[in-house]
Design a protein around this motif. Structure first.
Motif, PDB file in Angstrom:
ATOM      1  N   GLY A 130      32.215  50.221  72.574  1.00  0.00           N
ATOM      2  CA  GLY A 130      33.532  49.749  72.166  1.00  0.00           C
ATOM      3  C   GLY A 130      34.650  50.251  73.056  1.00  0.00           C
ATOM      4  O   GLY A 130      35.706  49.621  73.164  1.00  0.00           O
ATOM      5  N   ALA A 131      34.426  51.399  73.706  1.00  0.00           N
ATOM      6  CA  ALA A 131      35.432  51.967  74.606  1.00  0.00           C
ATOM      7  C   ALA A 131      35.308  51.437  76.030  1.00  0.00           C
ATOM      8  O   ALA A 131      36.089  51.832  76.902  1.00  0.00           O
ATOM      9  CB  ALA A 131      35.306  53.490  74.618  1.00  0.00           C
ATOM     10  N   ALA A 182      33.607  46.715  65.088  1.00  0.00           N
ATOM     11  CA  ALA A 182      34.761  45.866  65.366  1.00  0.00           C
ATOM     12  C   ALA A 182      34.700  45.357  66.803  1.00  0.00           C
ATOM     13  O   ALA A 182      34.518  46.135  67.741  1.00  0.00           O
ATOM     14  CB  ALA A 182      36.052  46.646  65.141  1.00  0.00           C
ATOM     15  N   GLY A 183      34.797  44.045  66.972  1.00  0.00           N
ATOM     16  CA  GLY A 183      34.745  43.456  68.302  1.00  0.00           C
ATOM     17  C   GLY A 183      33.346  43.109  68.780  1.00  0.00           C
ATOM     18  O   GLY A 183      33.182  42.589  69.890  1.00  0.00           O
ATOM     19  N   PHE A 184      32.326  43.383  67.966  1.00  0.00           N
ATOM     20  CA  PHE A 184      30.947  43.065  68.317  1.00  0.00           C
ATOM     21  C   PHE A 184      30.519  41.733  67.699  1.00  0.00           C
ATOM     22  O   PHE A 184      30.971  41.358  66.617  1.00  0.00           O
ATOM     23  CB  PHE A 184      29.984  44.136  67.787  1.00  0.00           C
ATOM     24  N   THR A 185      29.609  41.067  68.382  1.00  0.00           N
ATOM     25  CA  THR A 185      28.829  39.980  67.797  1.00  0.00           C
ATOM     26  C   THR A 185      27.497  40.560  67.359  1.00  0.00           C
ATOM     27  O   THR A 185      26.845  41.267  68.136  1.00  0.00           O
ATOM     28  CB  THR A 185      28.597  38.858  68.819  1.00  0.00           C
ATOM     29  N   VAL A 186      27.078  40.300  66.131  1.00  0.00           N
ATOM     30  CA  VAL A 186      25.809  40.815  65.616  1.00  0.00           C
ATOM     31  C   VAL A 186      24.817  39.660  65.526  1.00  0.00           C
ATOM     32  O   VAL A 186      25.110  38.621  64.927  1.00  0.00           O
ATOM     33  CB  VAL A 186      25.989  41.473  64.236  1.00  0.00           C
ATOM     34  N   ILE A 187      23.657  39.849  66.161  1.00  0.00           N
ATOM     35  CA  ILE A 187      22.594  38.852  66.105  1.00  0.00           C
ATOM     36  C   ILE A 187      21.331  39.522  65.579  1.00  0.00           C
ATOM     37  O   ILE A 187      21.189  40.742  65.635  1.00  0.00           O
ATOM     38  CB  ILE A 187      22.321  38.213  67.484  1.00  0.00           C
ATOM     39  N   ALA A 188      20.445  38.723  65.041  1.00  0.00           N
ATOM     40  CA  ALA A 188      19.165  39.250  64.547  1.00  0.00           C
ATOM     41  C   ALA A 188      18.158  39.321  65.683  1.00  0.00           C
ATOM     42  O   ALA A 188      18.074  38.401  66.506  1.00  0.00           O
ATOM     43  CB  ALA A 188      18.633  38.370  63.430  1.00  0.00           C
ATOM     44  N   GLN A 189      17.406  40.402  65.733  1.00  0.00           N
ATOM     45  CA  GLN A 189      16.283  40.455  66.656  1.00  0.00           C
ATOM     46  C   GLN A 189      15.237  39.439  66.207  1.00  0.00           C
ATOM     47  O   GLN A 189      15.037  39.222  65.017  1.00  0.00           O
ATOM     48  CB  GLN A 189      15.667  41.848  66.684  1.00  0.00           C
TER      49      GLN A 189
END
Length: 222
Positions: A46-47, A75-82
């Motif tokens: 994130g940094a 915050a600011g990430f896209t989360v996807i499933a493995q």
């Protein structure tokens, strides 16, 4: 083209993560250590300026320890499933799902990771005469980081047997056999055993991981 930082992680559910820390830790304590490690890794990503951030997650974050802390760091990430059978296939699919590249992938086992290390890897991939891929070896024979200029270049990794003492050298050989020019990153120690946890905590003073490991393994812990 904007680079992507890809983090591969398991939701820190007791009994599912960091089981080699037990004993001396309990399954609940080991999951708490995993949650701290994941949060520190998310914070480092994130940094890192000017990048896309993707978490490829296995498991249910709602069932994880530290879920509120982890969600805050997302915050600011896209989360996807493995997706896929076996770690090698999941790594390949995560790169393809996060493409087109450049992509730099890390796991949740190196909470001493810094944004500077991430940026160094990305600069290698974005340089006009730089390598096609970068690999960060782990001291146990595996690897902690994998970067590729283009997502589809990950294909050779699908043939590598993961979680062995030869995974690092086998991955390097597979990428070279695929015609890629490789740059090597600094070696890091990842967290598998309680000795690893203590050594990594010492390398990351002031981190969530180090603070928690200190409370669990210090003189007054047991």
């Amino acid at each position: 083209m904007t680079a992507t930082v890809l983090i591969m992680a398991k939701a820190p559910e007791p009994g599912r993560v960091k089981t080699r820390l037990c004993p001396p830790l309990t399954q609940h304590e080991a999951a708490a250590v995993a949650a701290a490690a994941l949060t520190d890794t998310l914070t480092a990503a994130g940094a890192t300026p000017g990048v896309r951030r993707v978490l490829a997650l296995s498991g249910d974050l709602d069932q994880a320890l530290g879920a509120t802390m982890i969600r805050s760091a997302l915050a600011g990430f896209t989360v996807i499933a493995q997706r896929g059978v076996g770690l090698a296939e999941r790594i390949v699919n995560a790169h393809l799902d996060s493409g087109p590249g450049p992509i730099f992938q890390v796991g949740m086992d190196t909470p001493q990771l810094t944004s500077e290390l991430i940026m160094d890897a990305i600069r290698e991939l974005q340089g006009g005469d730089g390598p096609d891929a970068v690999l960060g070896p782990a001291v146990d024979g595996g690897w902690w980081g994998l970067g590729l200029r283009h997502a589809e270049q990950v294909a050779p990794v699908g043939q590598v047997r993961m979680s062995t003492r030869d995974t690092g050298s086998d991955t390097l050989a597979a990428l070279r056999a695929g015609g890629l020019r490789i740059g090597l990153l600094p070696a890091l120690r990842d967290v598998d055993t309680i000795d690893d946890a203590a050594a990594v905590a010492a390398a990351a003073p002031g981190s969530r991981f180090a603070d928690l490991v200190g409370t669990l393994t210090g003189p007054a812990a047991r």
